[in-house]
Write an enzyme that holds these catalytic residues in place. Structure first.
Site: not given
Length: 304
Positions: A146, A215
């Site tokens: 992330d 995403h």
């Protein structure tokens, strides 16, 4: 010259996110604490320089005029805009104050949060409190890295800090936070290939796959000139294995909230070709709040 709060601090391995509501009559105590915040941070972190303790304070739309009546209101500060898609929704939840506390040690975050609450108890309510941690090699609990696309250096400052377009808010930053809870049983029932298709990255190598509607693609925002518009994410995993709670605390700093809000619209409402971000089938937001983190000098002036 105004200087920003430490919104551009490097990513750390521990954090505490405090979202508070200010009681009526609690404004003087909050102003006093905000004016002392930098000194309080120095006092707690002084003996532990390797801990890299920092704290950012953000103020919500409904509380700005109560707490800073003599300070120009940031031009784009407004309540978090709820989103209701065909299948998923992003709720707006209460929040007048945000304290984003970071360090390489959880005990330093805990200590500073304790001092803040000792000063504010009786003047505020706690809307949400999350203790985040770094997981493995900077991965979220879904197993993917992330924060890969965070801007750095001058690019980060340009993406995150308000400039001449709003002189009264210069060197401040808009902050959107959301607390997501993951259905890990359902997620882990997918194959790795299915997960990679949803995220748009290889799980092992972190390399983008270019998958349409992923995403990654839905969160890639471009301006009128075709250049990518960035935000600075400092997301952190959190969880409680005993109670089966697993999640990601999303926090995005930006020069304008419009960039983050467009990302969220793509996720929840689609982009015309994709109905919604499929990661939402496994990750549910339970909070949503927008804050403005003013320049450090604005907070310091409250000590007067």
């Amino acid at each position: 010259m105004p200087t920003p709060q430490p919104v551009l601090s490097p990513l750390t391995t521990a954090s505490v996110f405090l979202v508070l509501t200010v009681d009526h009559g609690g404004e003087p105590a909050v102003r006093e604490l905000l004016g002392d915040l930098a000194g309080l941070q120095r006092a707690v972190g002084f003996g532990h320089p390797a801990g890299e303790l920092s704290a950012v304070a953000g103020i919500g739309s409904d509380a700005w005029d109560r707490l800073l009546p003599d300070v120009a209101r940031p031009a784009e500060l407004h309540p978090f805009a709820e989103l209701h898609g065909a299948r998923h929704s992003a709720p707006a939840t209460p929040g007048d104050l945000l304290f984003h506390i970071r360090a390489t040690r959880q005990d330093l975050c805990f200590s500073l949060a304790t001092e803040i609450m000792a000063r504010l108890r009786g003047s505020v309510g706690v809307a949400d409190e999350v203790q985040g941690f770094s997981y493995l090699d900077q991965r979220d609990l879904l197993g993917f890295v992330d924060g890969t696309e965070n801007p750095v250096g001058a690019e980060a400052a340009d993406a995150v800090l308000v400039g001449d377009e709003d002189p009264g808010a210069a060197d401040g930053s808009y902050v959107i936070v959301q607390k997501y809870l993951h259905d890990l049983d359902a997620w882990n029932a997918l194959t790795i290939e299915q997960q990679e298709h949803i995220v748009g990255r290889r799980k092992l190598t972190n390399v983008e796959t270019g998958t349409p509607g992923s995403h990654v693609e839905l969160n890639t925002i471009t301006g009128a000139d075709g250049s990518e518009r960035k935000i600075l994410r400092d997301n952190m995993p959190f969880g409680s294995p005993g109670s089966g709670e697993f999640g990601t605390y999303f926090i995005g700093y930006a020069r304008t909230p419009a960039v983050t809000e467009e990302m969220l619209r793509h996720m929840f409402l689609g982009d015309g070709t994709t109905e919604h971000d499929r990661i939402l089938d496994f990750s549910t937001p339970v909070t949503g709040t927008l804050f403005f983190a003013p320049a450090a000098g604005t907070l310091d002036s409250l000590a007067d």
